[in-house]
Design a protein around this motif. Structure first.
Motif, short mmCIF file in Angstrom:
data_model
loop_
_atom_site.label_atom_id
_atom_site.label_comp_id
_atom_site.label_asym_id
_atom_site.label_seq_id
_atom_site.Cartn_x
_atom_site.Cartn_y
_atom_site.Cartn_z
N PRO A 138 12.03 5.73 -49.27
CA PRO A 138 12.09 4.23 -48.85
C PRO A 138 11.05 4.03 -49.39
N THR A 139 10.50 2.64 -49.50
CA THR A 139 9.23 1.58 -50.43
C THR A 139 8.20 2.54 -49.84
N GLY A 140 7.74 3.31 -48.97
CA GLY A 140 6.77 3.23 -48.16
C GLY A 140 5.98 4.64 -48.97
N ASP A 141 7.04 6.17 -49.31
CA ASP A 141 7.00 6.94 -50.22
C ASP A 141 7.08 6.70 -51.50
N ARG A 142 7.50 5.53 -52.24
CA ARG A 142 7.36 4.82 -53.67
C ARG A 142 6.53 4.29 -53.52
N ARG A 143 5.54 3.67 -52.66
CA ARG A 143 4.49 3.18 -52.93
C ARG A 143 2.77 4.19 -52.88
N THR A 144 3.75 5.20 -52.27
CA THR A 144 2.91 6.19 -52.02
C THR A 144 2.51 7.35 -52.84
N ASP A 192 17.17 10.17 -47.89
CA ASP A 192 18.24 10.59 -46.63
C ASP A 192 19.07 10.96 -47.77
N ASN A 193 20.39 11.49 -47.90
CA ASN A 193 21.28 11.58 -48.54
C ASN A 193 22.41 10.26 -48.17
N ALA A 194 21.56 9.74 -49.41
CA ALA A 194 22.49 8.60 -49.87
C ALA A 194 21.66 7.95 -51.27
N SER A 195 22.08 6.97 -51.61
CA SER A 195 21.73 6.44 -52.91
C SER A 195 20.79 6.34 -52.87
N THR A 196 19.89 6.20 -54.19
CA THR A 196 18.86 6.63 -54.91
C THR A 196 17.46 4.77 -55.11
N GLU A 197 18.89 4.24 -54.38
CA GLU A 197 18.69 2.56 -54.38
C GLU A 197 18.29 2.61 -52.59
N ILE A 198 17.97 3.27 -52.32
CA ILE A 198 17.49 2.55 -50.72
C ILE A 198 17.10 4.43 -50.46
N GLU A 238 8.14 1.24 -45.15
CA GLU A 238 7.03 1.00 -46.10
C GLU A 238 6.26 1.90 -45.38
N THR A 239 5.91 2.47 -44.13
CA THR A 239 4.53 3.19 -43.65
C THR A 239 4.30 4.36 -45.21
N LEU A 240 3.06 4.34 -45.64
CA LEU A 240 2.82 5.14 -46.93
C LEU A 240 2.38 6.38 -45.61
N ASN A 241 2.66 7.04 -46.43
CA ASN A 241 2.34 8.93 -46.34
C ASN A 241 2.62 8.48 -45.13
N ARG A 242 3.96 8.50 -45.21
CA ARG A 242 5.11 8.41 -44.28
C ARG A 242 5.35 9.86 -43.09
N VAL A 243 4.80 11.13 -43.97
CA VAL A 243 5.25 12.27 -42.40
C VAL A 243 3.07 12.33 -42.29
N GLY A 244 2.25 12.02 -43.09
CA GLY A 244 1.27 12.67 -42.26
C GLY A 244 1.05 13.75 -44.04
N ALA A 245 0.85 13.21 -44.71
CA ALA A 245 0.49 14.82 -45.98
C ALA A 245 -0.66 15.26 -46.37
N PHE A 246 -0.99 16.28 -46.70
CA PHE A 246 -2.72 15.60 -47.65
C PHE A 246 -2.65 16.90 -48.75
N LEU A 247 -1.91 17.50 -48.71
CA LEU A 247 -1.91 18.32 -50.08
C LEU A 247 -1.78 17.10 -51.24
#
Ligand SMILES: Cc1cc2nc3c(=O)[nH]c(=O)nc-3n(C[C@H](O)[C@H](O)[C@H](O)COP(=O)(O)O)c2cc1C
Length: 202
Positions: free
Chosen positions: A168-174, A159-165, A143-152
């Motif tokens: 993650p939610t943090g990236d979607r929210r970002t 992950d190599n998995a279904s787009t249902e999961i 759920e972490t926003l900007n999980r990898v810490g990018a600015f640009l």
């Protein structure tokens, strides 16, 4: 109404999830979102280029493949040289997002390509504007926003998995927050442009 185009490619659907969230953030800000998918490198890009030309701002999105934007997205950028020749996208606002499997995966290189592409068209780059996480890497959950810490721009990780999961939610929210940021910036930009003649007259 202020219009924001979201131009993206997604080979396997993960980047598309983010494009949809960017569009949702745009709409929540009272602007119109145009979700424009690049299907493949060989398509006729004419209609898509026209949609961008009539938008106030554009958010570009591409997966990171081999350390850069995907070939289909690159085909779109080359097709846009038609507009480059006329300066048709000059002074629009632009922003970008990418997504890849690794936490780094050289996503910064792809974001840099998007920013340079916008600069070549004379567009004004809007950065992500979401602070990098202040928690430890171990504490970063899905759920972490900007999980990898990018600015640009947004650098999402899937992950190599279904787009249902994944992503993650943090990236979607970002992604949603990026859409909101660009829409609000475009609204201010449009208001400033219409205010300019009044300032000159006064
Ligand atoms: C041709 C190809 C090249 C890739 N190169 C990278 C890479 O350089 N770095 C990385 O982290 N992931 C890489 N990946 C993984 C993708 O970025 C990842 O699966 C991403 O979620 C795909 O997004 P999409 O579903 O929108 O196509 C690559 C995948 C493919 C198919």
């Amino acid at each position: 109404m202020t219009t924001v185009a979201v131009v993206y490619h997604s080979g396997y659907g993960h980047t598309e999830v983010l494009a949809e969230q960017v569009a949702e953030g745009v709409r929540a800000s009272g602007a119109e979102a145009r979700l424009l998918k690049i299907e493949n490198a060989a398509q006729d890009f004419g209609p898509l280029l026209d949609q961008v030309s009539s938008s106030d701002a554009v958010v570009f999105g591409a997966p990171t493949y081999m350390g850069d934007v995907s070939a289909a997205f690159r085909a779109f950028t080359e097709a846009s040289s038609r507009v480059f020749a006329t300066g048709g996208w000059g002074d629009k606002l632009a922003a970008g997002f990418t997504n890849s499997h690794s936490f780094s995966g050289d996503k910064t290189h792809a974001l840099t390509s998007l920013a340079i592409f916008a600069a070549q068209h004379g567009m004004n780059w809007v950065n992500l504007g979401v602070p990098a996480p202040s928690v430890t890497a171990a504490e970063r959950g899905p759920e972490t926003l900007n999980r990898v810490g990018a600015f640009l721009g947004l650098a999402a990780q899937s992950d190599n998995a279904s787009t249902e999961i994944t992503p993650p939610t943090g990236d979607r929210r970002t992604a949603w927050l990026l859409g909101e940021r660009v829409a609000k910036a475009a609204q201010r930009w449009s208001a400033g442009q219409s205010a300019e003649p009044l300032a000159q007259a006064a």
